[in-house]
Scaffold this motif. Structure first.
Motif, PDB file in Angstrom:
ATOM      1  N   VAL A 206      23.087  13.062  14.697  1.00 49.33           N
ATOM      2  CA  VAL A 206      22.872  14.311  15.434  1.00 49.33           C
ATOM      3  C   VAL A 206      23.589  14.261  16.785  1.00 49.33           C
ATOM      4  CG1 VAL A 206      21.098  15.722  16.573  1.00 49.33           C
ATOM      5  CG2 VAL A 206      20.707  14.850  14.238  1.00 49.33           C
ATOM      6  N   ARG A 207      23.571  13.093  17.438  1.00 49.05           N
ATOM      7  CA  ARG A 207      24.257  12.954  18.734  1.00 49.05           C
ATOM      8  C   ARG A 207      25.756  13.233  18.579  1.00 49.05           C
ATOM      9  NH1 ARG A 207      22.469   8.188  19.658  1.00 49.05           N
ATOM     10  NH2 ARG A 207      24.295   6.836  19.866  1.00 49.05           N
ATOM     11  N   ALA A 208      26.348  12.699  17.526  1.00 50.21           N
ATOM     12  CA  ALA A 208      27.781  12.931  17.292  1.00 50.21           C
ATOM     13  C   ALA A 208      28.044  14.410  17.050  1.00 50.21           C
ATOM     14  CB  ALA A 208      28.244  12.092  16.099  1.00 50.21           C
ATOM     15  N   ALA A 209      27.183  15.045  16.270  1.00 48.74           N
ATOM     16  CA  ALA A 209      27.361  16.479  15.990  1.00 48.74           C
ATOM     17  C   ALA A 209      27.272  17.285  17.275  1.00 48.74           C
ATOM     18  CB  ALA A 209      26.304  16.947  14.990  1.00 48.74           C
ATOM     19  N   GLU A 210      26.340  16.900  18.139  1.00 47.60           N
ATOM     20  CA  GLU A 210      26.171  17.643  19.406  1.00 47.60           C
ATOM     21  C   GLU A 210      27.391  17.483  20.311  1.00 47.60           C
ATOM     22  OE1 GLU A 210      22.377  16.205  20.677  1.00 47.60           O
ATOM     23  OE2 GLU A 210      21.283  17.677  19.440  1.00 47.60           O
ATOM     24  N   THR A 211      27.945  16.266  20.336  1.00 45.81           N
ATOM     25  CA  THR A 211      29.164  16.035  21.123  1.00 45.81           C
ATOM     26  C   THR A 211      30.279  16.957  20.629  1.00 45.81           C
ATOM     27  OG1 THR A 211      28.585  13.721  21.452  1.00 45.81           O
ATOM     28  CG2 THR A 211      30.916  14.306  21.737  1.00 45.81           C
ATOM     29  N   LEU A 212      30.439  17.019  19.324  1.00 45.67           N
ATOM     30  CA  LEU A 212      31.506  17.865  18.764  1.00 45.67           C
ATOM     31  C   LEU A 212      31.250  19.337  19.085  1.00 45.67           C
ATOM     32  CD1 LEU A 212      32.114  16.126  15.313  1.00 45.67           C
ATOM     33  CD2 LEU A 212      33.522  15.994  17.380  1.00 45.67           C
ATOM     34  N   ARG A 213      29.999  19.753  18.944  1.00 46.08           N
ATOM     35  CA  ARG A 213      29.678  21.173  19.215  1.00 46.08           C
ATOM     36  C   ARG A 213      29.909  21.514  20.679  1.00 46.08           C
ATOM     37  NH1 ARG A 213      24.432  20.526  15.558  1.00 46.08           N
ATOM     38  NH2 ARG A 213      25.388  20.871  13.527  1.00 46.08           N
TER      39      ARG A 213
END
Lengths: 389, 389
Positions: A206-213
């Motif tokens: 989820v942290r990686a997804a948030e960084t990308l978003r």
């Protein structure tokens, strides 16, 4: 020694089956499939089962009784096979190579399937531009994450994550999301540790997804899973889909991890007693590593199951009897060292069922499942498996 | 990353081959076959090669360029396959079970083949009377001997030896001889120990034959063999035939035992680099245990080769690079611990060849050989393999 045995073609019951043969217990299969489907539903995520264990369209029909759903595959050969049976939404969960990309895109063009690829480097991302040009298909790609030092993938906080994402977009490909696999969870054995591994897998992904978003990438899919973490996850906030494969069959490794009981293990190898060495406490059967696989996944667990746990012909566990040694076509059954028990009577010609250390590996040694249910000797069906790449 | 890769069907060179793929070096195959054939000739024994490793009629044609000769098989499926290609003199080197006897005798009746069976108990001997009655074929049988506590068989001095022989004759079957397999020789690593193991195998087998002859049994065939003892036998007086299988391909286990050089190993898996973890010294390839097998036969040898020794695309050994870990479709290449070397440059898309721990196990994971010769990328032929039971 009764020699009135029919050939495999005529077999209606397991008594008439050539040994060694792979058995699949339909009741256990259905129960295992149901269990994780319900858990995924409760957690509010899509289940994208991994077909690398079963490799059979017939098994898939129990997972998706209606329309074909989203699946994961471990080879392009699997993708081609399942596309031929109507599957369209597939994730190829091995890092892309030059050849696999081309075959995957050709499959998409030919069938309209969407085969999602995995990558974790700018070199792979850059190569996508040429792929699009050559095949006329826009590749869908996941960025692979490394949540537990297991294998490939980028750490969620690696600055390359954003660079790779930008290069995927620059190459004209479709960045569909991030994907992690908590492979190290196979080495755990307590509920506490498994819950923590599941939460670590979730938070990293989820942290990686948030960084990308935060940098303008939509990142619609947040995908994770391994059979142990899938079952022990208590909260999948921010995650959109769960992957698992061995959960359909289960095995002794998963039993050692604490995910299933022995009575949940749905596949076994039927074998015949071909000799004995009473002075050594050995009974020889006609199933060696060719039928059982060389997998010794329980060797480092608390209970070492040798090459497998031995059950009687009806599938009832013979306590502390394991396959102690295996050569190509011979298995040596013996009592687990230190158990203090003695070998049960297993005369020449007697049949046993042997539970797998690792279901993916045992099943891969066979080209079909003889489908049974519980302790009935009746063979309900014969389901083919695919292999190769 | 070059994506101009053709599909497997179109492959004329290994550059265009889908990975992972099993390669077979024809030059090495021929050399290995020649080596043991010459040794058997010098020792004055018939060579009865075991087809459990190659499982391919095309390989067999290099062993018998003219007429089909005597062979050993590990499954009745192999016997059926080779009978279909004209082989008649076969030994099924696994203890007989009710089903295997019936299938073997049916094969004999149908094709005129002589499939010799193995037994080591009076129960098996007694069952032969019924077999003869049911199938109309007189079974040919060996008494299996145990020369080194490896697996099944009777000790040469066991009084049951004579009892079993008498019961075979009483059942109306044809007692063709005695057979031993020095399976424990795989655990040795010095020439001295191997020479001794070969002599022990010989003397035990000949002793049993002499006992039977002293009691009126002709015992025409005295059969023994394992790849290590076959190569290290210096004298086979009293022996009539030699069996070995893995010698055609060789592998890292045989290299560790001291039977072959790395340059004699004729099969390998071609794999493609799909990623790296420079901080860990890892290079990831698309060959995991599904392509390499789970065999870890070198784990207990002086040099642990992981899941295999890594060579470059032309087959030149990359010193101290091994497959350190394997999951289903991923292999992790790394430098052997303690070697002090560093990883060579293996960029995305690069190809490597991986040598097997155990040739029988690696080959069994594939359905064909891509036949090559030396460092040439040209594929000379595609040879199918059989599987199953």
């Amino acid at each position: 020694m009764d020699t009135s045995v029919k050939t495999r073609e005529a077999a209606q019951t397991i008594d008439a089956l050539i040994t060694p043969s792979l058995l699949l217990d339909r009741g256990r299969l259905e129960r295992n499939i149901q269990r994780l489907a319900e858990h995924a539903r409760k957690l509010g995520v899509v289940l994208r089962p991994h077909m690398k264990t079963a490799k059979s369209i017939d098994v898939t029909r129990y997972v998706f009784p209606g329309e074909p759903g989203p699946i994961t595959v471990s080879t392009i050969a699997e993708a081609e096979y399942f596309a031929g049976h109507g599957f369209r939404d597939m994730t190829y969960a091995v890092g892309m190579s030059p050849a696999s990309v081309v075959r995957a895109m050709e499959l998409c063009r030919r069938t309209g399937a969407d085969v999602k690829l995995l990558l974790d480097s700018v070199e792979q991302a850059d190569a996508l531009a040429g792929v699009r040009e050559d095949t006329g298909v826009t590749p869908s790609v996941f960025i692979e994450l490394d949540c537990d030092d297991h294998r490939g993938g980028l750490k969620p906080d690696d600055p390359k994550l954003l660079e790779v994402a930008n290069r995927v977009v620059a190459a004209g490909a479709n960045l569909v999301g991030v994907l992690a696999h908590a492979g190290e969870s196979y080495g755990l054995s307590t509920a506490d540790a498994l819950v923590k591994a599941a939460e670590n897998e979730r938070s990293a992904t989820v942290r990686a997804a948030e960084t990308l978003r935060a940098h303008g990438h939509a990142c619609p899919i947040v995908s994770l899973g391994s059979t142990p973490t899938a079952h022990f996850a208590e909260n999948l906030e921010g995650v959109t889909e769960l992957r698992a494969g061995v959960y359909m069959f289960f095995d002794l490794v998963q039993h050692g991890v604490g995910v299933c009981g022995l009575d949940d293990i749905a596949i076994s190898v039927l074998a015949t007693v071909i000799g004995s060495k009473p002075e050594k406490g050995w009974v020889l059967v006609d199933a060696g590593w060719m039928a059982l696989s060389r997998d010794r996944g329980t060797a480092n667990q608390q209970i070492d199951q040798g090459y497998g746990v031995v059950c009687d012909e009806k599938g009832r566990v013979l306590e502390d009897v394991i396959v102690a040694q295996a050569s190509q076509e011979h298995g040596i059954l013996a009592i687990r060292a230190g158990s203090g028990k003695s070998m049960p009577d297993l005369p020449l010609g007697a049949r046993v069922r042997i539970l797998p250390n690792h279901a993916c590996a045992m099943a891969a040694q066979h080209h079909f499942y003889a489908v049974v249910n519980g302790d009935s000797p009746r063979i309900e069906a014969r389901w083919e498996r695919i292999r190769g790449w």
